[in-house]
Design an enzyme around this catalytic site. Structure first.
Site, PDB file in Angstrom:
ATOM      1  CD  GLU A 113     -69.676   3.284 -45.686  1.00  0.00           C
ATOM      2  OE1 GLU A 113     -69.504   4.430 -45.215  1.00  0.00           O
ATOM      3  OE2 GLU A 113     -69.103   2.863 -46.711  1.00  0.00           O
ATOM      4  CG  HIS A 131     -70.423   9.330 -68.099  1.00  0.00           C
ATOM      5  ND1 HIS A 131     -70.491  10.643 -68.496  1.00  0.00           N
ATOM      6  CD2 HIS A 131     -70.509   9.338 -66.745  1.00  0.00           C
ATOM      7  CE1 HIS A 131     -70.604  11.418 -67.423  1.00  0.00           C
ATOM      8  NE2 HIS A 131     -70.623  10.648 -66.350  1.00  0.00           N
ATOM      9  NE  ARG A 398     -67.051  15.547 -59.367  1.00  0.00           N
ATOM     10  CZ  ARG A 398     -67.068  16.599 -60.168  1.00  0.00           C
ATOM     11  NH1 ARG A 398     -66.068  16.816 -60.988  1.00  0.00           N
ATOM     12  NH2 ARG A 398     -68.081  17.437 -60.157  1.00  0.00           N
ATOM     13  CB  ILE A 423     -63.880   5.098 -57.951  1.00  0.00           C
ATOM     14  CG1 ILE A 423     -63.142   3.762 -57.793  1.00  0.00           C
ATOM     15  CG2 ILE A 423     -65.138   4.931 -58.792  1.00  0.00           C
ATOM     16  CD1 ILE A 423     -62.675   3.130 -59.071  1.00  0.00           C
ATOM     17  CB  CYS A 530     -94.013  12.941 -45.921  1.00  0.00           C
ATOM     18  SG  CYS A 530     -92.405  13.166 -46.720  1.00  0.00           S
TER      19      CYS A 530
END
Length: 569
Positions: A113, A131, A398, A423, A530
């Site tokens: 990756e 969906h 996308r 995808i 934080c």
């Protein structure tokens, strides 16, 4: 007139002699030069025909070329000499779920990756909607894998310890004709698409969603729709894959591939050269570039950006399900559902997305006018929507093909590659089912493999103290006092949860990595309170100077030095 001549005639009518088309072995290749990226995309769209051929769009646009993939700064030899049965390129939801499925077999698996963590791009930058498949076409891979994946969600999320809610989706109508035709039209979804669907009268609609705009007259209910945390699911898939023996390499980008006799012999990355018997292309918006390196390019990706807004939890009670309105111009023109209002699994309200074609596959910028436009459209569903309730905005990109369908198949020319590409929505829903088929294809290319008897499908999630009752929380704090120290007030996240996030099987050493795993910094103040404490916990736990703690990945260090030192400089 043959297909090729028809296409050339169509292009000539629109663009003159600026574009050429050639059809060979089921692939239509477009070349030439056009003035804008919108023209490039339009040319690809107008030629697309999913049933007859696929489109490779090589039209150039001098002022707006497709942006190259960003490369990690890291350079080492971590992968040199390594050999695996399967190498997966891409650590998004598809790559991580495929890694888990492959470890059900006795095969060695590695995931590379290019980002610093899993779920850094499209897999975290979406609305988390599971969906029902109401707007899909039978015969497409989208339809096939959405139907299968949707049904798998309850069991998958139970195994992986991920929160999933079957909330249902409501599509609202204000047109008078809808009252008369929709009761009959439900048969289309029930009988043809096999998607459960129910007509809602105005009374039923407002009983389900009392806060929506009064001019809506009726609706359609799709009960199989649901919501999940997209990056949470991806991380869970990755952790379970790693727990079962899959190896992950981050900040690791593929630079080139060596091919011999139509097979990939080796893959060169910025972290060394690796060999694998089978390659899985799950590289998202860059999957066509990966296919080109593999000598197996038969599709093109045209990046499409969408922007979402997250609202404060006080606005979450405005809707009970996933609500959208029928009939926006965007739905027809930009291959988008027009966006909607989603009550997320973590109790926020999400508004969006829109859809804009872009040449840069990593353009995650947001613009005020875009957010305002999305809100303006959705206020037709929920009048009380207010930008003042927005706590953060994000964009995702996308990865659609010109055929607007998934590419799930073995290589056409290169024998040892499996493509899981194109995808886009509903990719999150389809992922569990896609992973099963991709793993099967890889195993077939390996010549078969035995089942792994030691595979453990169950992942133990990080404890969520905010979701425990008093007795459970007290017992946990007695075992480990860190669970009694609240670091993130907005989301009530304890120090114990943050430390847990840092010690999982998938490495985590950034503020955003902690944020994705336990939600520290996802509340109203967005880490204002934080964030510094989380950075200090990371520095101490990893044994690194505070100034070396990163927000996300390369070049995202939060600090430059001590205040007095900086002042002296």
């Amino acid at each position: 007139m043959n297909i090729e001549k028809k296409i050339r005639r169509r292009l000539s009518k629109q663009y003159g002699n600026a574009v050429s088309a050639g059809l060979d072995d089921g692939v239509l290749t477009l070349t030439g030069t056009l003035p804008t990226w919108a023209d490039v995309v339009n040319a690809g769209r107008m030629c697309a025909d999913r049933k007859k051929y696929s489109v490779v769009n090589d039209i150039e646009c001098p002022g707006e070329q497709r942006a190259p993939m960003t490369m990690p700064a890291l350079c080492d030899n971590a992968l040199d000499g390594k050999e695996y049965d399967v190498l997966i390129i891409g650590g998004g939801i598809i790559g991580c779920s495929a890694a888990r499925e492959l470890r059900k077999y006795n095969v060695s698996v590695a995931v590379v990756e290019k980002c610093h963590d899993v779920a850094m791009q499209a897999s975290s930058r979406n609305d988390g909607m599971v969906h029902p498949g109401a707007d899909l076409k039978r015969g497409t891979l989208k339809y096939k894998y959405n139907s299968l994946g949707n049904a798998m969600y309850p069991e998958i999320c139970k195994e992986l310890g991920v929160n999933f809610k079957r909330t249902g989706q409501i599509l609202c109508f204000k047109e008078t004709w809808a009252k008369y035709f929709l009761p009959v039209m439900t048969l289309y979804w029930k009988l043809w698409l096999k998607v459960p669907c129910r007509y809602l009268s105005r009374k039923e609609l407002f009983k389900r969603e009392p806060n929506i705009t009064p001019d809506l007259l009726c609706g359609l209910s799709y009960p199989t729709a649901g919501i999940v945390c997209p990056y949470g699911l991806c991380i869970a898939y990755a952790e379970n894959a790693a727990d079962n023996g899959a190896e992950f390499y981050f900040d690791c980008a593929v630079k080139e591939m060596e091919l011999k006799n139509n097979e990939i012999v080796s893959v060169t990355t910025n972290r060394g050269k690796v060999k694998a018997k089978v390659i899985i292309n799950a590289s998202g918006v860059f999957s066509d570039m990966t296919a080109k390196m593999a000598g197996d390019r038969f599709f093109s990706i045209h990046p499409r950006k969408g922007t979402n807004t997250i609202l404060d939890k006080k606005a979450a009670s405005a809707v009970n399900t996933i609500v959208s309105k029928f009939g926006t111009a965007d739905t027809k023109k930009a291959h988008t559902k027009g966006g909607g209002i989603v009550s997320t699994v973590d109790g926020n309200l999400l508004v969006g997305p829109n859809a804009v074609e872009c040449a840069d596959g990593e353009d995650y910028s947001t613009a005020r006018e875009t957010v305002e436009d999305v809100f303006s459209k959705q206020s037709g569903v929920l009048p009380e929507l207010s930008l003042r309730d927005g706590i953060t905005y994000f964009s995702g990109v996308r990865a659609p093909t010109y055929e607007e369908d998934f590419v799930i198949c073995k290589g056409r020319k290169t024998r040892n590659i499996v493509h899981a590409a194109g995808i886009q929505s509903p990719g999150l829903t389809a992922a569990p089912a896609i992973a099963i088929d991709v793993a099967k294809m890889a195993v077939e290319l390996l010549g078969g493999a035995e089942k792994n008897p030691n595979f453990n499908p169950v992942r133990k999630p990080i404890p969520r103290t905010a979701e425990m009752n008093d007795e459970e929380r007290q017992k946990l704090i007695e075992e480990n006092p860190d669970y009694g120290t609240i670091i993130c007030r907005c989301e009530e996240i304890s120090k114990g949860e943050i430390l847990d996030a840092l010690h999982r099987s998938i490495p985590c050493d950034t503020v955003d990595g902690v944020k994705r795993r336990v939600r520290a910094g996802m509340g109203r103040c967005q880490g204002g309170f934080c964030g510094p404490q989380v950075a200090e916990i990371i520095a101490k736990d990893k044994g690194i100077p505070l100034r070396n703690v990163k927000k996300s990945g390369d070049g995202s260090e939060l600090l430059t030095g001590r205040t007095k030192e900086a002042g002296n400089d």
